[in-house]
Write a protein that holds these residues in place. Structure first.
Motif, mmCIF file in Angstrom:
data_model
loop_
_atom_site.group_PDB
_atom_site.id
_atom_site.type_symbol
_atom_site.label_atom_id
_atom_site.label_comp_id
_atom_site.label_asym_id
_atom_site.label_seq_id
_atom_site.Cartn_x
_atom_site.Cartn_y
_atom_site.Cartn_z
ATOM 1 N N ALA A 21 0.924 0.220 4.682
ATOM 2 C CA ALA A 21 1.227 -0.060 3.279
ATOM 3 C C ALA A 21 0.237 -1.102 2.781
ATOM 4 C CB ALA A 21 2.649 -0.570 3.118
ATOM 5 N N ALA A 22 -0.266 -0.906 1.580
ATOM 6 C CA ALA A 22 -1.224 -1.825 0.981
ATOM 7 C C ALA A 22 -0.718 -2.283 -0.382
ATOM 8 C CB ALA A 22 -2.586 -1.153 0.830
ATOM 9 N N GLY A 23 -0.596 -3.595 -0.570
ATOM 10 C CA GLY A 23 -0.262 -4.166 -1.871
ATOM 11 C C GLY A 23 -1.546 -4.371 -2.646
ATOM 12 N N LEU A 24 -1.621 -3.799 -3.845
ATOM 13 C CA LEU A 24 -2.878 -3.778 -4.599
ATOM 14 C C LEU A 24 -2.837 -4.681 -5.826
ATOM 15 C CD1 LEU A 24 -3.445 0.064 -4.365
ATOM 16 C CD2 LEU A 24 -4.317 -1.714 -2.850
ATOM 17 N N GLY A 25 -4.011 -5.037 -6.286
ATOM 18 C CA GLY A 25 -4.156 -5.944 -7.415
ATOM 19 C C GLY A 25 -3.728 -5.391 -8.745
ATOM 20 N N ASP A 26 -3.558 -4.076 -8.843
ATOM 21 C CA ASP A 26 -3.119 -3.491 -10.115
ATOM 22 C C ASP A 26 -1.601 -3.349 -10.186
ATOM 23 O OD1 ASP A 26 -2.625 -1.393 -8.392
ATOM 24 O OD2 ASP A 26 -3.796 0.085 -9.506
ATOM 25 N N GLY A 27 -0.873 -3.937 -9.230
ATOM 26 C CA GLY A 27 0.580 -3.883 -9.240
ATOM 27 C C GLY A 27 1.146 -2.701 -8.504
ATOM 28 N N SER A 28 0.326 -1.944 -7.812
ATOM 29 C CA SER A 28 0.821 -0.765 -7.106
ATOM 30 C C SER A 28 0.853 -1.009 -5.603
ATOM 31 C CB SER A 28 -0.030 0.473 -7.420
ATOM 32 O OG SER A 28 -1.332 0.315 -6.926
ATOM 33 N N VAL A 29 1.613 -0.174 -4.927
ATOM 34 C CA VAL A 29 1.682 -0.179 -3.471
ATOM 35 C C VAL A 29 1.269 1.209 -3.013
ATOM 36 C CG1 VAL A 29 3.182 -0.364 -1.444
ATOM 37 C CG2 VAL A 29 3.521 -1.900 -3.391
ATOM 38 N N ALA A 30 0.257 1.268 -2.172
ATOM 39 C CA ALA A 30 -0.189 2.540 -1.605
ATOM 40 C C ALA A 30 0.375 2.653 -0.194
ATOM 41 C CB ALA A 30 -1.706 2.614 -1.565
ATOM 42 N N VAL A 31 0.961 3.814 0.116
ATOM 43 C CA VAL A 31 1.489 4.076 1.448
ATOM 44 C C VAL A 31 0.609 5.155 2.065
ATOM 45 C CG1 VAL A 31 3.494 4.794 2.789
ATOM 46 C CG2 VAL A 31 3.813 3.477 0.690
ATOM 47 N N LEU A 32 0.022 4.825 3.204
ATOM 48 C CA LEU A 32 -0.963 5.689 3.836
ATOM 49 C C LEU A 32 -0.508 6.116 5.227
ATOM 50 C CD1 LEU A 32 -3.732 3.199 2.946
ATOM 51 C CD2 LEU A 32 -3.482 5.392 1.825
ATOM 52 N N LYS A 33 -0.773 7.372 5.555
ATOM 53 C CA LYS A 33 -0.477 7.898 6.885
ATOM 54 C C LYS A 33 -1.764 7.861 7.701
ATOM 55 C CE LYS A 33 1.035 12.055 9.274
ATOM 56 N NZ LYS A 33 1.384 13.461 9.122
ATOM 57 N N VAL A 34 -1.672 7.353 8.907
ATOM 58 C CA VAL A 34 -2.836 7.264 9.777
ATOM 59 C C VAL A 34 -2.963 8.555 10.574
ATOM 60 C CG1 VAL A 34 -3.907 6.003 11.661
ATOM 61 C CG2 VAL A 34 -2.557 4.785 9.958
ATOM 62 N N GLU A 35 -4.118 9.198 10.459
ATOM 63 C CA GLU A 35 -4.403 10.404 11.225
ATOM 64 C C GLU A 35 -5.430 10.029 12.282
ATOM 65 O OE1 GLU A 35 -5.664 13.255 8.319
ATOM 66 O OE2 GLU A 35 -3.645 13.525 7.556
ATOM 67 N N CYS A 36 -4.963 9.767 13.495
ATOM 68 C CA CYS A 36 -5.825 9.241 14.562
ATOM 69 C C CYS A 36 -6.885 10.236 15.030
ATOM 70 C CB CYS A 36 -4.972 8.816 15.753
ATOM 71 S SG CYS A 36 -3.902 7.436 15.359
ATOM 72 N N TYR A 37 -6.581 11.514 14.976
ATOM 73 C CA TYR A 37 -7.525 12.485 15.544
ATOM 74 C C TYR A 37 -8.821 12.571 14.772
ATOM 75 C CZ TYR A 37 -5.383 15.466 11.993
ATOM 76 O OH TYR A 37 -4.906 15.962 10.821
ATOM 77 N N ASN A 38 -8.823 12.238 13.498
ATOM 78 C CA ASN A 38 -10.084 12.286 12.744
ATOM 79 C C ASN A 38 -10.406 10.963 12.042
ATOM 80 O OD1 ASN A 38 -8.319 12.262 10.628
ATOM 81 N ND2 ASN A 38 -8.791 14.310 9.891
ATOM 82 N N ARG A 39 -9.728 9.895 12.460
ATOM 83 C CA ARG A 39 -9.979 8.546 11.942
ATOM 84 C C ARG A 39 -9.936 8.464 10.427
ATOM 85 N NH1 ARG A 39 -14.703 6.228 15.919
ATOM 86 N NH2 ARG A 39 -13.597 6.638 17.832
ATOM 87 N N ARG A 40 -8.917 9.049 9.843
ATOM 88 C CA ARG A 40 -8.762 9.020 8.389
ATOM 89 C C ARG A 40 -7.389 8.493 8.011
ATOM 90 N NH1 ARG A 40 -11.715 13.920 5.409
ATOM 91 N NH2 ARG A 40 -13.669 13.796 6.531
ATOM 92 N N LEU A 41 -7.308 8.058 6.762
ATOM 93 C CA LEU A 41 -6.034 7.672 6.181
ATOM 94 C C LEU A 41 -5.705 8.670 5.080
ATOM 95 C CD1 LEU A 41 -6.525 3.811 5.812
ATOM 96 C CD2 LEU A 41 -5.182 4.998 7.538
ATOM 97 N N ALA A 42 -4.506 9.207 5.116
ATOM 98 C CA ALA A 42 -4.060 10.136 4.075
ATOM 99 C C ALA A 42 -3.041 9.422 3.198
ATOM 100 C CB ALA A 42 -3.439 11.375 4.706
ATOM 101 N N VAL A 43 -3.222 9.482 1.888
ATOM 102 C CA VAL A 43 -2.299 8.823 0.972
ATOM 103 C C VAL A 43 -0.998 9.615 0.921
ATOM 104 C CG1 VAL A 43 -1.903 8.088 -1.402
ATOM 105 C CG2 VAL A 43 -4.194 7.895 -0.413
ATOM 106 N N LEU A 44 0.107 8.953 1.296
ATOM 107 C CA LEU A 44 1.424 9.582 1.206
ATOM 108 C C LEU A 44 2.004 9.385 -0.183
ATOM 109 C CD1 LEU A 44 3.087 8.599 4.603
ATOM 110 C CD2 LEU A 44 2.087 10.789 3.958
ATOM 111 N N SER A 45 1.870 8.166 -0.711
ATOM 112 C CA SER A 45 2.374 7.899 -2.053
ATOM 113 C C SER A 45 1.742 6.623 -2.595
ATOM 114 C CB SER A 45 3.902 7.752 -2.049
ATOM 115 O OG SER A 45 4.280 6.591 -1.333
ATOM 116 N N ARG A 46 1.838 6.488 -3.893
ATOM 117 C CA ARG A 46 1.392 5.262 -4.552
ATOM 118 C C ARG A 46 2.315 5.048 -5.729
ATOM 119 N NH1 ARG A 46 -4.637 3.763 -6.589
ATOM 120 N NH2 ARG A 46 -4.076 1.816 -7.607
#
Length: 84
Positions: A21-46
């Motif tokens: 989870a990332a708290g952002l400067g624009d007042g939003s919270v981004a929730v990201l899923k970690v995909e270890c097999y390809n070293r990426r983050l997928a946005v679940l919600s914001r």
């Protein structure tokens, strides 16, 4: 905000290590899923919370245990009932 994304002010890993989870400067919270097999983050919600039509920086995000979450939700429900 593709050209100028908001600043990250807070990060929190879930206990499982699979969600970030990332708290952002624009007042939003981004929730990201970690995909270890390809070293990426997928946005679940914001989501963005607004108070009085203004945005505030999210200074802290934190995952809590399910027991604590249930206790918090029950306390909120009791406060709402008391206000009705």
């Amino acid at each position: 905000q593709i050209c100028n994304p908001p600043m990250v002010h807070s990060l929190s890993w879930s206990p499982s290590g699979k969600i970030l989870a990332a708290g952002l400067g624009d007042g939003s919270v981004a929730v990201l899923k970690v995909e270890c097999y390809n070293r990426r983050l997928a946005v679940l919600s914001r989501t963005t919370a607004t108070y009085s039509h203004s945005f505030a920086t999210v200074a802290c995000v934190h995952f809590m245990s399910s027991t604590a979450a249930h206790a918090l939700l029950n306390a909120i429900r009791e406060d709402v009932r008391a206000d009705e």
